[in-house]
Structures are given as C-alpha cells and as structure tokens.
Design a protein around this motif. Structure first.
Motif, short mmCIF file in Angstrom:
data_model
loop_
_atom_site.label_atom_id
_atom_site.label_comp_id
_atom_site.label_asym_id
_atom_site.label_seq_id
_atom_site.Cartn_x
_atom_site.Cartn_y
_atom_site.Cartn_z
N MET A 26 3.38 8.05 1.99
CA MET A 26 2.65 6.79 1.83
C MET A 26 1.67 6.88 0.66
SD MET A 26 1.85 5.89 5.83
CE MET A 26 0.70 4.59 5.38
N ALA A 29 3.60 6.70 -2.57
CA ALA A 29 4.20 5.39 -2.82
C ALA A 29 3.15 4.31 -3.09
CB ALA A 29 5.07 4.98 -1.64
N ASN A 30 2.06 4.31 -2.36
CA ASN A 30 1.08 3.24 -2.42
C ASN A 30 -0.29 3.67 -2.96
OD1 ASN A 30 3.01 1.52 -1.11
ND2 ASN A 30 2.38 2.45 0.85
N GLY A 31 -0.53 4.96 -3.10
CA GLY A 31 -1.85 5.41 -3.49
C GLY A 31 -2.72 5.65 -2.26
N ARG A 34 -4.48 2.24 -0.61
CA ARG A 34 -3.58 1.39 0.16
C ARG A 34 -3.05 2.11 1.40
NH1 ARG A 34 -2.72 -3.02 2.56
NH2 ARG A 34 -0.49 -3.51 2.92
N ALA A 35 -2.81 3.42 1.29
CA ALA A 35 -2.34 4.17 2.46
C ALA A 35 -3.39 4.17 3.56
CB ALA A 35 -2.01 5.59 2.04
N ARG A 38 -3.36 0.73 5.30
CA ARG A 38 -2.22 0.57 6.20
C ARG A 38 -2.43 1.33 7.51
NH1 ARG A 38 3.40 1.68 3.35
NH2 ARG A 38 3.99 1.21 5.52
N ASP A 43 -0.22 -0.59 10.15
CA ASP A 43 1.03 -0.90 9.47
C ASP A 43 1.78 0.40 9.16
OD1 ASP A 43 3.09 -2.07 8.12
OD2 ASP A 43 1.93 -2.52 6.31
#
Length: 529
Positions: A26, A29-31, A34-35, A38, A43
């Motif tokens: 995560m 993929a998202n930094g 953002r991880a 989530r 999420d």
C-alpha cells in the motif's frame, strides 16, 4: 511535506506491526500519507488487517501517537530515519525479494522492509552498516561460545568492521563487548523501544553502545518487547549486514532463523562449530549438514575471506611447525631414515635399506653430511648429534636464615603432682610400678629446684639411661581420674632419703615409656606402722 511523511510512517508502524506485506504494498502504491488514510478509514481488503487497525485506533489517534513518540525521541536524544533520508541503509531494501514466498506462519510472512527506524547514537546509520557483519548465537551460551564470540568481535572491530547483534544475553552480549573493548563500532538491533532496552540486565551495556555505537529499533520509544518481535527483528540483522556468523545455537534457536534469512537474501552464512556433546551447538551442526552454502569458520581470517574483498582477504592455510628435514627431497629423506639411530652403517647397507642404488646413496649421503644430518665415521655413516640448547642456570635458592633461638631440647619428663606420692613409701622399688600410678623419681635434683609444669599432664614413664631395651610405643595410662592410692606391699620400710626428680636427659628424640608389665596378682597394700 517531509515531516508529514515522517509522522505517517511512524503512525503506520504503530497501527500495524512491522514487516506486514500488505502495508508495504500500500505504501509503495499510494505513498505513506494515503496508506495511513486508508487504514484509518478501513479501506483495506484484508479483514484481519482492517480489524487490527481498528483495535489500535480505538486506543488513540494515530497522528497524536506519532507526534508524542517523536517528541519523546527528541528528549531521549534519538532520531527517526526513513527511506527518504540519505542516512537510510540501502541493503535493507533487499527484503522485498522475500515477499510473495509461501509461508506457514505469520513470522515467515512478515518479511517486508521496515517503514522507518529509530536510532540512538551519534554515528550515521548508513555509514556504520556499510561494512558490517552480524555475530549472533544462543542466550544460554557456554564459556567456549562466549570466548569465541568475544575474540571474533574484537578482531573484526580491530579491522574496522562493524559488529551487529541483538543485545541479548550470551553470545550477543559477548559480541558487543568484544567490539567495544577494541574501540570499534557495534550496533544493537532491538525488539523494543530504544529507551527500554531488553534485557534490563544489559542496561549498562546498552549505555556503552549508545555512546560508542548505535541502538536501532523499528518500534517507537516506550514499546515493550514481545516474543514474536524478536523473530521479526532478525530479518533486519540479516539484511543490513554482509554476512551472519552463528557461534552457538540450540536445536530451536532464533540465531538459526537469522542465518536462514541471510541465506534467502544472498548474504554470506557462516557457522562456528562446537563440541559434538554440547546442546548449544546442535543447531550449528545441523545447519552445516543440511545447507551446503553454509561455510564453517573458526576465526576472523575465515570470516574476512567470506565477506571481504575478493583476492585480498584470503585466509592463510594452517601449517604445522617446520622441521629441518622438511626441505629434503624424497630420496634424501629415504636415505636419512635408513641411518640407524645408534651406531653406524656402510653405504652399501644404507642403499639396501633405502631401496636405492649405491651411487644415489653416496650422492645423498654427501648432501646429508653437508647439511649436518649425518657424520662420516670409520665404519660408515651415523646420525649427527643434535646440538644441545644451553640451559639457563637456575638461581640458587636463598639459604634459610638460622633461628636466633637455640635448638629446642626435648622437654623433661613430666612428673606427677607432689600430692600423688604418699609419704609412707620407703626404699627403692624392686620392680616397675603398675600403670595405675606415677613412678616415683629416684635420681636428679630435688623437686624444689625443678621447674613446675605449666599444666597438669599425665605422668610419663622414663626409661633409665642404663637400660638397653629399645623404646616401645604404648598408650599412657591416665592418672587424672583416680584418687591417690596406697603404695604396693613391695615398698616396705620408712624412706631413708627424700625423693628427687630425675635429671633431665638429652636424647636426640623424645623417648616413650616402656610397655607396662602385666603382673599375675595385685600387690597387697602396706599396713600402716
């Protein structure tokens, strides 16, 4: 922006235990920002991961916890290092090669690289780990294992290698002490906060490491150690170093797991053998049997050959002591062995014994004579006498100082107390007195001139000087428990002269009383006059 990323990585390690593969993907993929969002929002496709994050969020806000941990580290003198920093050790990124492999339990699945590292100490983390080797082993170590670990770490530190270990009792602590004693660098990778080093018995050692080396942990300050965290921590030790040396390991040991992690990462695995009767070396021997890539090492030369520069850090081959005849060729050695240990032999005899022709024997004998191995005599050749090594003369022992006091003479025979002799005795005794009383003295100075005894001791029979019978050892009778008795009947008549003490003799050794004679009947008591 960098501070927010730093806080986000701290919060992620607080929400989910380090090494989680899902969180690692995560973040990639998202930094980290953002991880974290989530995970807070739930999420997450993995229900177990979502439940674990929700349980942590129920105890506190992740952002506030991260900021509190950062403030606590600053007060402690520690710092946080993240992959975005120049100080980040790049070798730990190789842990990504272990992801996706089949695993039976959570420990084998949580092998992702750390999101951040807490560091306590002055040296830079990446420079300290650039030339490092791990020395790990059993907690319940033996004296042999501790000696090997201390010596190995000391010599590695002398050669400017950083020694990395886990800070536990036994082999880990011995490795840290060896590096510190050599004045080198050492790193302790902990399974708890850098402010709560475990075990507490090594607190003084951790303080020394923080002053001269580094304390490193994936968990924020204040985190207590848990059993599974030690196994998760081992992957960092294996990944951050060039090789791992296991000094002692039982059948079930975390050190064996660290070595397996090093093998999986392509690091150099090394094992120090131990006694086959030691339970603390069973794991080491099993690794040598089962894993052909594991190298057996016995010292720093072997370790440097594995992890050092190719072609420059080769270990010398062990050789025994060189003897004078090691440089001889085969035929010369054969002729030399045929020379008798005593006496001499002709060249024909030596050629026959050595199994060579006479010309070769003569040629080799001339060579051996020039080298000083043999000497020529009238009847042939003999072994040259070995040169004697001059012995250092021993210093004479200092003469014993003569005592200032004169040589002690044997003590005079102890006489019975005066009250033990009744005044009714008369005449010299015709035979030896029975052992039930002291023998009255017959010669010597008067009792008034004799030195009184210092203590009351039983009377001792003294052999007359003219008696030739050798002394015999007999148990002396005890007179202190019996009251004075009347004299035997054989001592009749009034005393003609006062009883005198015997003149002290000067024999070379004390003489003992003769064996008392056994009478067939007891003498009758003297009837008073």
């Amino acid at each position: 922006m960098n501070d927010r990323v730093r806080l986000a990585r701290i919060a992620l390690h607080w929400l989910i235990e380090p090494g989680n593969e899902t969180v690692h993907r995560m973040v990639n993929a998202n930094g980290p920002l953002r991880a974290l969002e989530r995970l807070v929002e739930g999420d997450v496709p993995d229900p177990q991961l979502r439940g674990a994050a929700a349980a942590r969020i129920a105890t506190g806000d992740p952002h506030e916890v991260a900021q509190a941990a950062l403030d606590r580290a600053e007060r402690l003198g520690a710092r946080i290092v993240i992959p975005e920093d120049d100080e980040w050790p790049q070798p730990v990124r190789d842990l990504t090669t272990l992801l996706g492999r089949p695993a039976d339990d959570r420990i084998d699945r949580d092998v992702a690289p750390p999101l951040c590292l807490w560091v306590r100490g002055a040296p830079r983390l990446n420079e300290t780990l650039a030339q490092s080797v791990a020395v790990v082993g059993a907690r319940a170590s033996t004296h042999y294992g501790e000696h090997v670990a201390t010596t190995l770490a000391y010599e590695l530190a002398e050669r400017e290698w950083t020694v990395v270990s886990g800070g536990a009792y036994g082999i880990d602590a011995a490795a840290h002490r060896g590096a510190l004693n050599a004045g080198g660098l050492t790193v302790a990778v902990l399974a708890c906060g850098v402010d709560k080093p475990y075990p507490s018995g090594n607190t003084g050692l951790f303080d020394r490491i923080a002053d001269a080396g580094l304390l490193v942990s994936e968990w924020p300050p204040g985190t207590v150690p848990v059993r599974h965290r030690f196994l998760v921590r081992n992957r960092v030790i294996a990944a951050a170093t060039r090789g791992t040396v296991v000094v002692e390991a039982s059948a079930r040991s975390g050190a064996s797991q660290t070595l397996r992690r090093a093998i999986a990462l392509g690091r150099r695995p090394m094992v120090v053998p131990g006694p086959v009767t030691s339970a603390m070396s069973v794991g080491c021997h099993e690794l040598l049997r089962e894993r052909p890539e594991v190298r057996l090492v016995t010292g720093v030369a072997h370790v440097l050959e594995e992890i050092g520069h190719i072609g420059s850090d080769l270990a010398p081959r062990p050789r025994g002591p060189e003897r004078p005849h090691d440089s001889l060729d085969v035929e010369s050695a054969m002729v030399l062995e045929s020379v008798p240990r005593r006496g001499s032999a002709s060249p024909d005899e030596l050629a026959a014994r050595a199994g060579v022709d006479i010309r070769t024997a003569m040629r080799k004998l001339t060579l051996l004579e020039s080298l000083g191995f043999v000497t020529r005599r009238a009847r042939g050749y003999a072994l040259a006498p070995k040169p004697r090594t001059p012995r250092t003369p021993r210093r004479p022992a200092p003469a014993a100082t003569a005592p200032s006091s004169p040589v002690p003479q044997p003590p005079p025979p102890t006489q019975a107390p005066p009250q033990a002799t009744p005044p009714t005795q008369a005449g010299p005794p015709t035979h030896k007195a029975p052992p039930t009383r002291a023998t009255p003295p017959t010669q010597g100075r008067p009792p008034s001139h004799a030195t009184p005894p210092t203590r009351r001791t039983p009377a001792t029979q003294v052999r007359p000087p003219t008696q030739a019978t050798p002394p015999t050892h007999a148990r002396q009778p005890t007179h202190a428990t019996r009251p004075p008795q009347a004299s035997p009947a054989t001592h009749a008549g009034p005393p003609t002269r006062p009883q005198t003490a015997p003149r002290p003799q000067t024999p070379t050794r004390p003489q003992t009383a003769p064996r008392p004679q056994t009478t067939t009947r007891a003498p009758a008591a003297i009837r008073p006059q």
